[in-house]
Design a protein around this motif. Structure first.
Motif, PDB file in Angstrom:
ATOM      1  N   VAL A 176      15.104  12.952   0.869  1.00  0.00           N
ATOM      2  CA  VAL A 176      14.356  14.075   0.292  1.00  0.00           C
ATOM      3  C   VAL A 176      14.782  14.294  -1.167  1.00  0.00           C
ATOM      4  O   VAL A 176      15.972  14.399  -1.474  1.00  0.00           O
ATOM      5  N   GLY A 177      13.809  14.340  -2.059  1.00  0.00           N
ATOM      6  CA  GLY A 177      14.094  14.583  -3.466  1.00  0.00           C
ATOM      7  C   GLY A 177      14.673  13.396  -4.201  1.00  0.00           C
ATOM      8  O   GLY A 177      15.157  13.529  -5.331  1.00  0.00           O
ATOM      9  N   VAL A 178      14.634  12.208  -3.578  1.00  0.00           N
ATOM     10  CA  VAL A 178      15.231  11.008  -4.167  1.00  0.00           C
ATOM     11  C   VAL A 178      14.171   9.920  -4.282  1.00  0.00           C
ATOM     12  O   VAL A 178      13.403   9.692  -3.341  1.00  0.00           O
ATOM     13  N   GLN A 179      14.123   9.254  -5.414  1.00  0.00           N
ATOM     14  CA  GLN A 179      13.188   8.156  -5.587  1.00  0.00           C
ATOM     15  C   GLN A 179      13.709   6.900  -4.892  1.00  0.00           C
ATOM     16  O   GLN A 179      14.895   6.567  -5.003  1.00  0.00           O
ATOM     17  N   VAL A 180      12.838   6.230  -4.156  1.00  0.00           N
ATOM     18  CA  VAL A 180      13.174   4.999  -3.441  1.00  0.00           C
ATOM     19  C   VAL A 180      12.396   3.863  -4.099  1.00  0.00           C
ATOM     20  O   VAL A 180      11.165   3.885  -4.133  1.00  0.00           O
ATOM     21  N   VAL A 181      13.118   2.875  -4.612  1.00  0.00           N
ATOM     22  CA  VAL A 181      12.503   1.803  -5.394  1.00  0.00           C
ATOM     23  C   VAL A 181      12.774   0.454  -4.730  1.00  0.00           C
ATOM     24  O   VAL A 181      13.931   0.055  -4.592  1.00  0.00           O
ATOM     25  N   PRO A 182      11.745  -0.268  -4.294  1.00  0.00           N
ATOM     26  CA  PRO A 182      11.960  -1.617  -3.756  1.00  0.00           C
ATOM     27  C   PRO A 182      12.262  -2.598  -4.886  1.00  0.00           C
ATOM     28  O   PRO A 182      11.618  -2.564  -5.941  1.00  0.00           O
ATOM     29  N   VAL A 183      13.248  -3.465  -4.663  1.00  0.00           N
ATOM     30  CA  VAL A 183      13.653  -4.418  -5.695  1.00  0.00           C
ATOM     31  C   VAL A 183      13.626  -5.827  -5.114  1.00  0.00           C
ATOM     32  O   VAL A 183      14.174  -6.074  -4.041  1.00  0.00           O
ATOM     33  N   ARG A 184      12.973  -6.733  -5.836  1.00  0.00           N
ATOM     34  CA  ARG A 184      12.925  -8.154  -5.470  1.00  0.00           C
ATOM     35  C   ARG A 184      13.720  -8.933  -6.512  1.00  0.00           C
ATOM     36  O   ARG A 184      13.535  -8.727  -7.716  1.00  0.00           O
ATOM     37  N   HIS A 185      14.593  -9.820  -6.046  1.00  0.00           N
ATOM     38  CA  HIS A 185      15.422 -10.555  -6.999  1.00  0.00           C
ATOM     39  C   HIS A 185      14.593 -11.514  -7.844  1.00  0.00           C
ATOM     40  O   HIS A 185      15.020 -11.928  -8.930  1.00  0.00           O
TER      41      HIS A 185
END
Length: 357
Positions: A176-185
């Motif tokens: 909650v209240g946190v950005q979630v960013v998917p990362v691909r190498h």
């Protein structure tokens, strides 16, 4: 004598800014008789630490108990240049933030991980078996430090689009209240998207095998940190990072990679517990009873929210578990302080008796 710090000196690469200039002036003014040099701790050893100064890197000996608080990675310290044995640390500048966890020994004490942190990146392997409860612990640790947490979903290239969307939805619901960013190498754009959300001094947290060192290398732009394999049987990795190290990142960031945390006790959280579980805390204010335990009371807004699917029972259980740990930590801390007071009082009594014997 006040030491001037030129804006072009190496300290800017390590996070020096106008705020630290003001803090340094106050620190130096309190010690007018000493010729001091500011330095940032980049690595801590037993009895010593490596620091970055305007004159370049140095190793400074710090005997146990010489400085309180003891310096940790990310601290700014004042170095005296007047001693016969070269530079020595004479004090730690007041910290902006400090990232700490409960001692793994089970004692009511904190273990400092890093100081003066602006952003905490919680690295979670998209394909890993990391539980949401552990993610919540990492976020509570981050919020409690005073820094801004961001979740990096590493190894996203190992999932297809549908699987990744499912994991993202699950993590975002609890972060909650946190950005979630998917990362691909293999996708520089995903790394850039994460980098855009970072500022200042950045610390990477996560379990062993979460891909922190790989992520650190992507952010730094070179293979600076060692990368290890992950066991297929349980998804855990070896501690390829064995110490906390602070390094500058092109573009103005400063990065601290940390060893994977297998044990993650959280120290006194205060408001950070409510921030981590803001969805639960916001609903709880509508409970009929102010001391509602959210178990079976009539008019419990939390139980109603669970029934309506606002959040699930696991989320409440995790909140309760951390609450119990906080109560235990507080009781142990109070007991420890009381024991210390008793020991000090006994010393006073013995000294009084010896004087009048």
């Amino acid at each position: 004598m006040q030491t001037e710090v030129n804006p072009t000196d190496p300290l800017v690469r390590f996070g020096w800014d106008d705020d630290w200039t003001r803090r340094w002036a106050a620190f130096q003014d309190a010690r007018p008789e000493q010729h001091l040099l500011p330095a940032r701790v980049v690595r801590v050893h037993r009895g010593a630490c490596d620091v970055e100064t305007p004159l370049g890197p140095q190793r400074v000996e710090i005997p146990a108990g010489h400085l309180v608080p003891g310096p940790t990675t990310g601290d700014w310290v004042g170095l005296s240049l007047d001693g016969p044995d070269g530079a020595r640390a004479v004090g730690v500048l007041p910290r902006r933030t400090v990232l700490a966890r409960a001692s793994v020994t089970g004692r009511s004490a904190e273990h400092q991980l890093a100081a003066n942190v602006d952003t905490v990146v919680v690295a979670i392997g998209a394909e890993s078996r990391t539980t949401l409860g552990r993610v919540e612990r990492f976020l509570a640790l981050a919020w409690n430090s005073g820094a801004q947490p961001v979740v990096a979903l590493t190894k996203s290239d190992l999932l297809d689009d549908a699987e990744l969307d499912e994991v993202l939805d699950r993590v975002r619901a609890d972060a909650v209240g946190v950005q979630v960013v998917p990362v691909r190498h293999d996708d520089p754009a995903s790394v850039a998207a994460l980098r855009d959300r970072l500022r200042g001094t950045v610390v990477l947290l996560g379990s062993s095998g979460a891909g922190k060192s790989t992520l650190a290398n992507l952010l730094v732009g070179e293979d600076r940190f060692a990368v290890g394999d992950v066991r297929s049987v349980d998804g855990k990795g070896r501690h390829t990072t064995v110490t906390r190290e602070l390094v500058p990142v092109p573009g103005g960031l400063v990065l601290v990679d940390t060893p994977g945390l297998r044990s993650l006790g959280v120290a006194e959280l205060g408001d950070a517990l409510g921030t981590t579980f803001a969805d639960v805390a916001d609903v709880a204010v509508d409970c009929r009873f102010s001391d509602c335990s959210h178990t079976s009371e009539p008019g419990c807004a939390v139980l109603s929210a669970i029934g309506a699917g606002v959040f699930d029972q696991r989320r409440l259980d995790s909140f309760r578990k951390l609450e119990r740990e906080q109560a235990w930590f507080a009781s142990r801390t109070d007991a420890r302080l009381a024991a210390e007071r008793r020991r000090e009082w006994k010393k006073v009594v013995r000294a009084h008796r010896d004087r009048h014997a």
